[in-house]
Design a protein around this motif. Sequence first.
Motif, PDB file in Angstrom:
ATOM      1  N   UNK A 244       1.910   6.173 -11.598  1.00 55.69           N
ATOM      2  CA  UNK A 244       2.037   5.216 -12.435  1.00 55.69           C
ATOM      3  C   UNK A 244       3.355   4.865 -12.583  1.00 55.69           C
ATOM      4  N   UNK A 245       4.315   5.617 -12.047  1.00 58.16           N
ATOM      5  CA  UNK A 245       5.848   5.220 -11.909  1.00 58.16           C
ATOM      6  C   UNK A 245       6.047   4.078 -11.077  1.00 58.16           C
ATOM      7  N   UNK A 246       5.235   3.895 -10.194  1.00 56.43           N
ATOM      8  CA  UNK A 246       5.458   2.742  -9.209  1.00 56.43           C
ATOM      9  C   UNK A 246       5.345   1.312  -9.967  1.00 56.43           C
ATOM     10  N   UNK A 247       4.795   1.369 -11.129  1.00 64.50           N
ATOM     11  CA  UNK A 247       4.805   0.236 -12.272  1.00 64.50           C
ATOM     12  C   UNK A 247       5.945  -0.081 -12.523  1.00 64.50           C
ATOM     13  N   UNK A 248       7.034   0.726 -12.414  1.00 64.43           N
ATOM     14  CA  UNK A 248       8.493   0.683 -12.765  1.00 64.43           C
ATOM     15  C   UNK A 248       9.336   0.034 -11.761  1.00 64.43           C
ATOM     16  N   UNK A 249       8.683  -0.700 -10.614  1.00 59.97           N
ATOM     17  CA  UNK A 249       9.493  -1.455  -9.589  1.00 59.97           C
ATOM     18  C   UNK A 249      10.492  -2.224 -10.394  1.00 59.97           C
TER      19      UNK A 249
END
Length: 369
Positions: A244-249
């Motif tokens: 889910x950290x990928x959504x912080x791009x």
Amino acid sequence: MAQIDHTVHVALGERAYDILIGPDLLAEAGAILADKFPGRRFGIVTDENVARAQLPRLTAGLDKAGLHYETVVLPAGEATKSYAMLERVVEGLLAARLERGDLVIALGGGVIGDLAGFAASVTRRGMDFVQMPTSLLAQVDSSVGGKTGINSPHGKNLVGAFHQPKLVLADLSALDTLDRRQFAAGYAEVVKYGLIDDPEFFEWLDANLGEIFEGGPARGEAVARCCAHKARVVIEDEKETGVRALLNLGHTFGHALEKDTGYGDRLLHGEGVSIGMVLAHRFSTELGLAPGQDAGRVVAHLKRAGLPTTLADIPGTLGSTQDLMAAIAQDKKVQRGALTFILTKGVGQAFIEKGVEPGRVAAFLDAVR
């Protein structure tokens, strides 16, 4: 009868919920809520701008359905995500004698959704809530997934809780009231989904950008595709311990820029994300991870949408690189003091990189100022 163009199901077991997407859903919300939550009362949390533009449609529908509600109206803007406004919402809900079994309605953009959701999570040790996002940013991102919270003087979104809504009503008609700058700011979060791991979606956006901005059928499809993407990620990693950290791009750089500019109209959240995504791609190129032409494609697309892409596009004077690095050091992804960034190997190839050397980041920021 409500027109539902798209339904996205967020399959989280007993906490599962639907995202309903279509026109004029605020006007039909009373009937929808009466059917799904019989016997409940509602506490509407909104801001002054949304109260003028959207609240009458919602309350007319609630009145028609015979539902009881109370309303808390707050100032508009990112500064509302504060301890003071959290207290105001909680005390307002308590003063209205709303019970734990009643529901909070978050009517507004990302600020109201985050704040009202957090207030619901702590009032009477946890109330249910419904998201009714009225901005593009909120419809495609912040209203989905259960992240709620407020800002701290130390940084953005550092105080909060994971608290899933019971329902999301994304009224596409509400987007018609947004000015172009606000719509474009939300569009940055739309592009993000293509840049993470869906290059086909990025190409589709490139081909349909005009229709999305003009309000054609592609707008609803874009909202639905973003919600479906986020739902898949949330189902896999609800509390952001992994993918889910990928959504912080773009958000690590973007949040630092927001803090530096005072969380105001000088730099909207989506504008910070836009610049942050460009910086993430350019930093990846600097590290030899991604081809430079992909960063160029990202810049060209964001410019077509009317979004800022460089630090020089931010009005006024920015703080020092040291100031920005201090904000980055407070990012939620920091682990044991080590920086974590969402980097990329190209369009649609984002990945999580832990242990990024702060000196490399500072040198990069010095070079792009």
